[in-house]
Design an enzyme around this catalytic site. Structure first.
Site, PDB file in Angstrom:
ATOM      1  N   GLU A   1      -0.799  -3.650  14.963  1.00 18.31           N
ATOM      2  CA  GLU A   1      -1.477  -3.465  13.688  1.00 18.31           C
ATOM      3  C   GLU A   1      -2.926  -3.899  13.772  1.00 18.31           C
ATOM      4  OE1 GLU A   1       0.218  -5.464  10.277  1.00 18.31           O
ATOM      5  OE2 GLU A   1      -1.623  -5.143   9.152  1.00 18.31           O
TER       6      GLU A   1
ATOM      7  N   THR B   1       0.836  -1.193   0.000  1.00 20.54           N
ATOM      8  CA  THR B   1       0.000   0.000   0.000  1.00 20.54           C
ATOM      9  C   THR B   1       0.878   1.253   0.000  1.00 20.54           C
ATOM     10  OG1 THR B   1      -1.735  -1.145   1.189  1.00 20.54           O
ATOM     11  CG2 THR B   1      -1.780   1.252   1.272  1.00 20.54           C
TER      12      THR B   1
END
Lengths: 376, 391, 376, 391
Positions: free
Chosen positions: D244, D160
């Site tokens: 995360e 990303t």
């Protein structure tokens, strides 16, 4: 934010857990639900001595003035062992309305007696239409010389066979709304009251209670005439969340039993808990159980803070109704045939999950309340 | 493509219905979910036998009618709709007979098949053991050769109807030293009255004595009671399973509940309006109807495949996996639509349709377990049907 | 009972499959849905030559007089390759109403032209309220000297930009019911008609079509005045089942792609298809796909036999709407990130599944129809 | 137990809201689902930096605020509610910074952390490879020691923001001969402008260039860019994963859709009645609200655990598994409630709330895959949380 219990709550939880594990093993539960009485007076007395019946009642009535959160913790442990008996009826359905709506005299008459374990009380609210809303109340209380005459049929009344008193929700003025509903505290031995037992999936004791020209005095009115529903409304979030707390305990235990079984039971040469399908069932179960716990305790905390809790309570009941059921169904699937036997304990939870889903409204009923609270 | 039945098939259905209507009227049985297998009536089975409805698909040489599997599906659909008491012959008809036809000796065919067809003998199935549930390969009950007999030792469990049946059809270990465990198993027919057999009841969570533990303590079984080839029992059973999995009984164990429920919500009113006007009730029942109709198509597809002379491959497993999950959703939905009434058990005052909903919710636990769990079935679909690798 | 195809149907299926696999690869699909036109006139002509546009029309109009079941088989193959273009609009939404309600002259005017691939036709039924029911029709056709004046907005009209004619469902008499609705076959180039494209999830071409004082003659009326809805009603099961047939094909292809991927893709040292979670996803998918196929073909067969098919059609659409979507979502989950890319083909099916779920009503819409058919 | 926030926490929330309201009014961004990570604005990140909202939980010695994880949860909740453009610093703030604090060298801490906090540098994460998705242990991109450098060769994928970031944080193989594959991996920071790095865009099914392939062809990386211990990279990453997985970004990627939807059904009428009077719509939205509130509790529970100085164990995995599944249900329900409007994409005429529903339905595919698939997460819950044996 604090997701933990405080020290006293930890002690309460631990004490309750130890006591109930010892006094209420599943063998006892199975015997008791087959017994007509459905509870053990000895255990009942011991619970009173521990102060449980008085946990949330004011000190002046012999209570411990604990918070609703404390009560939720205790109820969670009761649900954890499938405790049979009239605790829920007496304290939640009986005690709370009296505390909320009772006159000083009524409080003095009933609360100390509840606290001491001498009085069993229940609430007769639902009728053949099986609703918890004002338009479901059709039992009539007609004015007479001496007071009122109760006439009609209540259904699904818990523990009516052992209750000393029954709080009856009746209509004193024609209509279908909340106005015109009055509560009566009625001695269960009053002439004209007859109880017939119902056979329920969970083995808890529920009754049809028929009122055939039952004469009660004005003194038996709980709260204001025609304004009894406001008492019900005020305690209702507590009733719902109390049931959710029991569900949390039951779900937790179902999870533990299943995980233990998955570790022990071997098929194909290894524990079935190593199978991905079983792992995923168990992961879904713990997710459901944690969700039950958080959403229920958020509601219980909101009630403890005396904040509006209608939405919180309905969110909890909507979720727990589905999730506890799902947890027990997944648990059964992991257990295989053994869980389907009466000898095993899991069915107690499977049955309670279905019973408690239906009691006080299932997911759809409570989603509708949540929708309303969302302004929809 | 053709989704209709022939005139003959429709005639058969009508004949079955007429028979059942008459029996129902005479009080021979009641329509109750799960009643079909629980009710055990040799008399009823004898009457069915006289109609030619046992061994319907079997070859004429064994006393059968050589009817198609579609005929049998029609028969079974009506039996299940009425929940007729077919427990006495059901397992023999569905499974034991066909297994004997496929694998049995000439003698077995001649002696046993007529008895099954005439409803003179009832069978239980003894496959599962305490440590061999989904994992049948681990069967430990042993058969040791001794002269003209085998000596059986061990234990079976979850044996439906063993307390009422005459014989038990078992899978036992004949070669404890086989390098591959599934190559050491054989099938035996054992007389439940043999010395050394003990049947201990197991009460299920619905409170019913439906299955049993069966113990074998040095039970002598004549050699000729072995079915098929020695040490090939596992393969034989895998083939039999496709028949076991194929039937409408996996879709309709609690079918009466569905009909009762639809009728109930049409009549019963809540605050002046029939319950069926509640959008949620409508949506739920319509969804169940769709799911039911799909399950029915699955069952008929399997019956059609068999009628074509082909074995259903993954389809039988798929059919059973789908149908048993449907039955579970049905019982859950029924209790919810009934609300507080949904908790009332058979025999209770106020219980709608004899407590069928609550009772079925309890029975439904077993639906996705018996005869192969849903998980095992899905693995079969994936591996056998889709060719995915062994997990 | 016969779950198989007959010989001619097998040939039709195979021919269609081979032709479409060759002529309509996913690269073509991706190009075409990005193209403004949204179809290939060359391919369109080839399809006409194969007789597909005339498959179900009578021989006198150049058709092949095939059964609706034949059409379903063809549509399944079209869904299997995500064929873009106006086949569905022209044959199903355009041709069927004309065949059903058209005068001899109208049939002669339009059907041969459809069959030959010269005419593209569409149906303008839905409006901003997005309903397929009579109470959703508010576009008005007011009587004038020369005929009628159409006024109002149609929405979600497929292929309006390339259609030669649009069948417009309009209200000729005030009201909200089926009575008073009339169909008009309108030349799309008539003054006052303007089209604005909508951007849809599946990339199919849909339009807002505004009718601003559009003048049409009486000859443009399809069927009887005020009785146009009966034509819609008559063809509607076919419309719905035709869409289901496409869904069957799409679901089948999604399953195949996923199973193949599960066999090839390795993680943790072996094909992911050996993981129980992946096996169970795939097993659920094949169950969904088979169910879509059987319930759809039962409906298609019922239509072919000219039996009442409202319930069958709605059962099929209710099921396929959920199931095709579920199949593509499970397929995506098995594929992982690769399936989320534009380069991969799976998203074409994922998008079609959502689009076709919503077109002609989703599960809830059709469950309500099934409920009605059940007498609820 | 306490489900309320402190006055200070409420003040923080208000401050964040005021800031965002002002930015919104100034046209700095629009409220669009999935916008938070797609919008990449160094300017916006700099303004947040000035507010002390980057590195909020980090120790003061590294320029942090030593705020609690609850503070950060509050900050993030508002950022996500508004879908503020935080793509520039988000990954650095959530993951890269904490990893450097835990495992980085003194020099790394001194040079990189201030740059992150001041929004002077942006990071991408390079973990996945074509053959190492759920199975990170199989990472093949290699780092070979050569003098004072490592030479990197290989390929990362699903990266990303690599086309916009300055650096990529990677997991690479430093010991190809390690007996256990997971003991041969290390973490490196690689400058994306290094010679030999090629970034190739991948367009996702929503038509957006969101992630990339990143190729390394003999890329020289100074030794001091290794983070933590050589060959301990896999263990380091497992610890980082808990951070995360913990965040509200897993619950609120498409949160605007929910608010838009609720407002829409209140206002929009169908045949004279507001859509919210439809029982099905009410039921669906209430259920979503309950699920959302539970997800929020899960997220706050994790933040509270971290605030207590404890690492969430299975809870982070559970939270992410639950929340991403909720987001998928939300996008599906939204398209269904909108009916035909649910298919309209951003930019389309007539699209309700800028096509957020359809767009979100496409994005939602990625929710249950990124950063650990739901299936992997459930295995983690089962094994780490419940102690079930390795599958």
């Amino acid at each position: 934010m604090d997701f933990g219990l405080n020290e006293e709550q930890e002690i309460l939880k631990k004490t309750a857990h130890n006591f109930l594990t010892k006094e209420c093993p599943t063998s006892f539960v199975k015997e008791t639900i087959k017994d007509e009485k459905g509870y053990s007076p000895e255990l009942w007395q011991k619970m009173a001595e521990l102060g449980w019946m008085g946990l949330i009642f004011p000190e002046q009535y012999g209570g411990m003035e604990g918070s609703f959160l404390d009560l939720a913790i205790l109820l969670e442990e009761m649900g954890n062992v499938c405790l049979p008996g009239p605790f829920f009826s007496t304290v939640i359905l009986g005690g709370l309305p009296i505390l909320k709506g009772g006159s000083d005299k009524q409080k003095e008459d009933f609360l100390p007696s509840i606290v001491e374990g001498k009085s069993i009380i229940t609430l007769a609210i639902t009728e053949p239409c099986a609703k918890y809303t004002p338009n479901g109340i059709e039992v009539r209380a007609t004015k007479s010389d001496k007071g009122y005459i109760l006439e009609g049929t209540k259904l699904f009344v818990p523990d009516a066979h052992i209750a000393n008193h029954i709080i009856v929700v009746a209509r004193t003025t024609e209509g279908t709304g909340a106005d015109g509903i009055t509560l009566f505290i009625v001695d269960s031995k009053t002439t004209g009251i007859s109880c017939s037992p119902l056979l329920t999936i969970a083995g808890d004791k529920q009754f049809e209670v028929v009122f055939d020209k039952v004469s009660v005095s004005k003194d038996n009115i709980l709260g204001a005439i025609d304004n009894g529903w406001s008492v019900i409304e005020a305690i209702w979030p507590k009733v719902i969340v109390a049931k959710c707390a029991e569900m949390v305990g039951g779900a937790q235990k179902s999870l533990e039993m299943t995980v233990n079984y998955a570790k022990e039971r071997k098929q194909f040469g290894r524990p079935i808990g190593a199978l991905q399908a079983v792992q995923h069932y168990c992961a879904d179960m713990v997710s459901d159980v944690d969700a039950c716990r958080y959403i229920t305790y958020m509601a219980a905390w909101t009630i403890s803070k005396e904040l509006p809790a209608i939405k919180e309570a309905s969110m909890a009941k909507a979720w727990c109704s589905d999730a506890f059921k799902r947890v027990t169904a997944n648990g059964q699937q992991v257990h295989g045939a053994i869980g389907f036997t009466e000898e095993h304990d899991l069915h107690l939870y499977y049955k309670n999950a279905k019973s408690w889903e239906l009691l006080f409204g299932d997911r759809d009923v409570h989603c509708e309340i949540v929708a309303e609270q969302m302004g929809l | 493509m053709d989704f209709s039945l022939t005139d003959e098939q429709n005639k058969l259905r009508q004949e079955v219905r007429d028979f059942l209507d008459q029996k129902l009227k005479s009080g021979a049985f009641q329509i109750t979910s799960n009643g079909w297998i629980e009710s055990f009536s040799q008399d009823f089975s004898r009457e069915m036998s006289r109609k030619g409805w046992i061994g319907m698909t079997w070859p004429k040489e064994f006393g059968g009618q050589e009817g198609t599997y579609l005929d049998r599906a029609i028969l079974m659909e009506e039996m299940l709709r009425y929940q007729a008491p077919i427990g006495y012959h059901f397992l023999s008809d569905r499974q034991v007979g066909p297994a004997i036809i496929h694998f049995g000796s000439k003698d077995q065919k001649e002696t046993i098949l007529p008895k099954i067809i005439n409803a003179e003998v009832s069978f239980a199935l003894g496959f599962s053991e305490p440590d061999a549930g989904s994992d049948l390969v681990s069967v430990r009950t042993s058969a040791t050769e001794e002269g003209d007999h085998y000596i059986i030792n061990g234990q079976k469990v979850w044996t439906t109807g063993a307390h009422r049946a005459d014989y038990i059809w078992t899978l036992v270990r004949t070669d404890p030293n086989a390098a591959k465990k599934h190559k050491g198993l054989s099938e035996f027919i054992i007389d439940l009255k043999s010395p050394g057999v003990t049947v201990r009841p197991i009460i299920n969570m619905a409170g019913v004595h439906s299955f049993n533990e069966v113990f074998f303590d040095n039970v002598k079984v004549p050699k000729e009671n072995m079915v098929g080839e020695k040490n090939r029992g596992f393969y034989q059973i895998m083939a039999q399973m496709d028949y076991e999995r194929a039937g409408l009984e996996r879709l309709m164990q609690n079918y009466p509940l569905f009909e009762y429920l639809v009728e109930y919500v049409k009549k019963e009113k809540r605050n002046g309006e029939p319950m069926c006007k509640d959008p949620k009730v409508r949506n739920t029942l319509a969804q169940l109807e769709i799911e039911y109709q799909i399950g029915r198509l699955f069952c008929y597809q399997v019956a059609w495949t068999l009628t074509q002379g082909r074995l259903p491959n993954y389809e039988a497993a798929l059919c059973k996996a789908y149908c048993t999950q449907f039955e579970k959703r049905l019982s859950d939905a029924a209790t919810r639509i009934l609300g507080l009434y949904g908790q009332l058990m058979p025999g209770s005052k106020w219980a709608p349709f004899q407590g069928d909903a609550a009772s079925s919710y309890l029975w439904s636990v077993s639906y996705t377990l018996q005869g192969g769990t849903v998980e095992v079935l899905k693995n079969i679909i994936a591996m056998r049907g889709l060719g995915l690798p062994l997990g």
